[in-house]
Design a protein around this motif. Structure first.
Motif, PDB file in Angstrom:
ATOM      1  N   VAL A  57       0.834  -1.205   0.000  1.00  0.00           N
ATOM      2  CA  VAL A  57       0.000   0.000   0.000  1.00  0.00           C
ATOM      3  C   VAL A  57       0.867   1.254   0.000  1.00  0.00           C
ATOM      4  CG1 VAL A  57      -1.650   1.335   1.360  1.00  0.00           C
ATOM      5  CG2 VAL A  57      -1.999  -1.113   1.041  1.00  0.00           C
ATOM      6  N   ASP A  58       1.977   1.226   0.733  1.00  0.00           N
ATOM      7  CA  ASP A  58       2.879   2.382   0.745  1.00  0.00           C
ATOM      8  C   ASP A  58       3.509   2.597  -0.624  1.00  0.00           C
ATOM      9  OD1 ASP A  58       2.413   3.017   3.391  1.00  0.00           O
ATOM     10  OD2 ASP A  58       4.029   1.737   4.132  1.00  0.00           O
ATOM     11  N   TRP A  59       3.933   1.513  -1.283  1.00  0.00           N
ATOM     12  CA  TRP A  59       4.493   1.657  -2.620  1.00  0.00           C
ATOM     13  C   TRP A  59       3.438   2.195  -3.585  1.00  0.00           C
ATOM     14  CZ3 TRP A  59       9.067   2.745  -2.860  1.00  0.00           C
ATOM     15  CH2 TRP A  59      10.153   1.940  -2.509  1.00  0.00           C
ATOM     16  N   ALA A  60       2.193   1.799  -3.402  1.00  0.00           N
ATOM     17  CA  ALA A  60       1.128   2.292  -4.270  1.00  0.00           C
ATOM     18  C   ALA A  60       0.944   3.798  -4.094  1.00  0.00           C
ATOM     19  CB  ALA A  60      -0.173   1.553  -3.978  1.00  0.00           C
ATOM     20  N   GLN A  61       0.911   4.266  -2.852  1.00  0.00           N
ATOM     21  CA  GLN A  61       0.769   5.698  -2.598  1.00  0.00           C
ATOM     22  C   GLN A  61       1.992   6.463  -3.099  1.00  0.00           C
ATOM     23  OE1 GLN A  61       0.056   5.654   1.626  1.00  0.00           O
ATOM     24  NE2 GLN A  61      -2.153   5.391   1.367  1.00  0.00           N
ATOM     25  N   PHE A  62       3.163   5.892  -2.874  1.00  0.00           N
ATOM     26  CA  PHE A  62       4.396   6.495  -3.395  1.00  0.00           C
ATOM     27  C   PHE A  62       4.314   6.655  -4.910  1.00  0.00           C
ATOM     28  CE2 PHE A  62       7.955   5.008  -5.943  1.00  0.00           C
ATOM     29  CZ  PHE A  62       8.882   6.028  -5.770  1.00  0.00           C
ATOM     30  N   ARG A  77      10.166   9.591 -17.188  1.00  0.00           N
ATOM     31  CA  ARG A  77      10.640   8.761 -16.073  1.00  0.00           C
ATOM     32  C   ARG A  77      11.759   9.505 -15.380  1.00  0.00           C
ATOM     33  NH1 ARG A  77      14.727   4.033 -18.392  1.00  0.00           N
ATOM     34  NH2 ARG A  77      16.060   5.419 -19.606  1.00  0.00           N
ATOM     35  N   PHE A  78      12.156   8.994 -14.213  1.00  0.00           N
ATOM     36  CA  PHE A  78      13.332   9.518 -13.531  1.00  0.00           C
ATOM     37  C   PHE A  78      14.447   8.502 -13.640  1.00  0.00           C
ATOM     38  CE2 PHE A  78      16.315   9.967 -10.135  1.00  0.00           C
ATOM     39  CZ  PHE A  78      16.489  11.328  -9.995  1.00  0.00           C
ATOM     40  N   LYS A  79      15.567   8.923 -14.206  1.00  0.00           N
ATOM     41  CA  LYS A  79      16.772   8.101 -14.234  1.00  0.00           C
ATOM     42  C   LYS A  79      17.941   9.028 -13.936  1.00  0.00           C
ATOM     43  CE  LYS A  79      18.993   4.306 -16.651  1.00  0.00           C
ATOM     44  NZ  LYS A  79      18.703   3.404 -15.509  1.00  0.00           N
ATOM     45  N   MET A  80      18.642   8.781 -12.842  1.00  0.00           N
ATOM     46  CA  MET A  80      19.605   9.734 -12.341  1.00  0.00           C
ATOM     47  C   MET A  80      20.731  10.002 -13.320  1.00  0.00           C
ATOM     48  SD  MET A  80      20.089  11.830  -9.925  1.00  0.00           S
ATOM     49  CE  MET A  80      21.406  13.054 -10.047  1.00  0.00           C
ATOM     50  N   PHE A 200      10.853  -9.455 -12.546  1.00  0.00           N
ATOM     51  CA  PHE A 200      11.546  -8.443 -13.338  1.00  0.00           C
ATOM     52  C   PHE A 200      10.512  -7.556 -14.002  1.00  0.00           C
ATOM     53  CE2 PHE A 200      14.696 -11.578 -12.620  1.00  0.00           C
ATOM     54  CZ  PHE A 200      15.897 -10.886 -12.581  1.00  0.00           C
ATOM     55  N   GLU A 201      10.656  -6.249 -13.799  1.00  0.00           N
ATOM     56  CA  GLU A 201       9.708  -5.284 -14.334  1.00  0.00           C
ATOM     57  C   GLU A 201      10.462  -4.129 -14.977  1.00  0.00           C
ATOM     58  OE1 GLU A 201       6.500  -5.556 -14.464  1.00  0.00           O
ATOM     59  OE2 GLU A 201       6.134  -7.236 -13.097  1.00  0.00           O
ATOM     60  N   LYS A 202       9.797  -3.412 -15.867  1.00  0.00           N
ATOM     61  CA  LYS A 202      10.348  -2.175 -16.410  1.00  0.00           C
ATOM     62  C   LYS A 202      10.115  -1.054 -15.408  1.00  0.00           C
ATOM     63  CE  LYS A 202       9.558  -3.404 -21.259  1.00  0.00           C
ATOM     64  NZ  LYS A 202       8.857  -3.036 -22.518  1.00  0.00           N
ATOM     65  N   ASP A 203      11.089  -0.163 -15.290  1.00  0.00           N
ATOM     66  CA  ASP A 203      10.935   0.885 -14.285  1.00  0.00           C
ATOM     67  C   ASP A 203       9.825   1.870 -14.629  1.00  0.00           C
ATOM     68  OD1 ASP A 203      12.162   2.336 -16.299  1.00  0.00           O
ATOM     69  OD2 ASP A 203      13.939   2.866 -15.137  1.00  0.00           O
ATOM     70  N   GLU A 204       9.401   1.914 -15.894  1.00  0.00           N
ATOM     71  CA  GLU A 204       8.260   2.760 -16.248  1.00  0.00           C
ATOM     72  C   GLU A 204       6.954   2.167 -15.708  1.00  0.00           C
ATOM     73  OE1 GLU A 204      10.451   1.573 -18.396  1.00  0.00           O
ATOM     74  OE2 GLU A 204      11.131   3.119 -19.819  1.00  0.00           O
ATOM     75  N   ASP A 205       6.928   0.855 -15.490  1.00  0.00           N
ATOM     76  CA  ASP A 205       5.717   0.193 -15.002  1.00  0.00           C
ATOM     77  C   ASP A 205       5.702   0.042 -13.486  1.00  0.00           C
ATOM     78  OD1 ASP A 205       4.900  -0.134 -17.659  1.00  0.00           O
ATOM     79  OD2 ASP A 205       5.940  -2.065 -17.831  1.00  0.00           O
ATOM     80  N   PHE A 206       6.868  -0.133 -12.886  1.00  0.00           N
ATOM     81  CA  PHE A 206       6.971  -0.316 -11.433  1.00  0.00           C
ATOM     82  C   PHE A 206       7.857   0.805 -10.908  1.00  0.00           C
ATOM     83  CE2 PHE A 206       8.297  -2.366  -7.436  1.00  0.00           C
ATOM     84  CZ  PHE A 206       7.060  -2.812  -6.985  1.00  0.00           C
ATOM     85  N   LEU A 207       7.232   1.908 -10.515  1.00  0.00           N
ATOM     86  CA  LEU A 207       7.953   3.145 -10.219  1.00  0.00           C
ATOM     87  C   LEU A 207       8.918   3.054  -9.041  1.00  0.00           C
ATOM     88  CD1 LEU A 207       5.188   5.810 -10.932  1.00  0.00           C
ATOM     89  CD2 LEU A 207       6.924   4.873 -12.460  1.00  0.00           C
TER      90      LEU A 207
END
Length: 293
Positions: A57-62, A77-80, A200-207
């Motif tokens: 739930v915290d990851w969802a709100q994040f 997206r954010f990529k440093m 394994f997920e893409k960072d655009e899908d799993f923030l």
């Protein structure tokens, strides 16, 4: 369910717990991991594996708040590494801090491991294993899970943890081909927490993976300034931390890397039925494996 948790970004996290009963669903924790690796090919190259643990739930709100920030500034997206190339350092760090402040309230714990690739090469020379096992991603992956498993009593994790890696890094073949090897090497307590193959997920899908990327970049920078990630590590970010959560950092030395390779060698000896008399000098380097090199 609150309306905020019905947002597509939140559902991208909550879909992993849709089959769990109420209570366990809210408590299920995810460890989102990213790899930071030097672009340089010089000696002393380091591989950093970092990530945060938070409840679903915290990851969802994040994820909702993180996406709102991306939409506000018009970034996909954010990529440093991309932020650092695009802006001068003070401005890049201001952007990074703004995203970090979104993350800060949510994690339960932070974990990071740094692997000196030169030490991997040195330790591998005498182990007589297939060449693929010299892959630093392989050792970072197993050693990270070892450290995580050893720390679960401190973090008070009692529910299973879903480990999620960025789909674009070089680790994707490891769980599929070598999960049984890892399971055979850990105790019951660790296995009860890490009892599923990582996703394994893409960072655009799993923030949350984008947050892990932010951390990995700064931890790698810290490594080059300090030379290691010895625990406890001081603040790797160029801003003051407002929130607190448990953190574990580690820099395996050559002896630790050698012990891990030796354990892998012992598993080969058992798997192939090598006699005790022949085991010490047996050379497995001629064997091929499915591990990506």
């Amino acid at each position: 369910m609150p309306d905020a948790l019905m947002h597509p970004n939140a559902i991208g996290v909550l879909r992993y717990v849709s089959g769990l009963p109420t209570g366990r669903r809210e408590r299920r924790r995810f460890l989102a991991l990213q790899v930071g690796m030097d672009d340089s090919r010089s000696d002393g190259r380091v591989l950093i594996l970092s990530g945060f643990v938070a409840e679903a739930v915290d990851w969802a709100q994040f994820s909702n708040k993180w996406q709102e920030r991306l939409d506000t500034i018009g970034w996909p997206r954010f990529k440093m590494s991309e932020v650092n190339r695009r802006f001068n350092e003070p401005e890049a760090f201001r952007h990074a801090e703004a995203f970090y402040r979104i993350l800060e309230p949510f994690p339960k714990a932070f974990f990071s491991i740094g692997i000196d690739e030169k030490l991997v090469e040195e330790a591998f020379e005498s182990c007589r294993l297939p060449k693929a096992y010299s892959n630093p991603y392989f050792l970072a992956y197993w050693l990270f899970l070892d450290y995580f498993g050893q720390s679960i009593h401190v973090t008070r994790v009692s529910e299973p943890v879903e480990v999620i890696f960025d789909k674009q890094n070089a680790l994707e073949s490891l769980p599929q081909n070598h999960w049984e090897e890892y399971v055979a090497s850990v105790g019951d307590r660790t296995f009860s927490i890490l009892n599923k193959r990582p996703r394994f997920e893409k960072d655009e899908d799993f923030l949350p993976l984008q947050a892990a990327d932010l951390a990995s970049w700064f931890v790698r920078k810290y490594w080059h300034e300090k030379g290691n990630l010895r625990h406890p590590m001081s603040n790797p970010f160029p801003w003051k931390l407002k929130g607190t959560f448990y953190g574990l950092t580690a820099t395996p030395d050559k002896s630790e890397i050698s012990r891990k390779l030796q354990k892998i060698r012992e598993q080969f000896i058992e798997r192939y039925g090598i006699s005790e008399d022949d085991a010490e000098g047996y050379d497995f380097s001629h064997l091929s494996t499915k591990l990506l090199r």
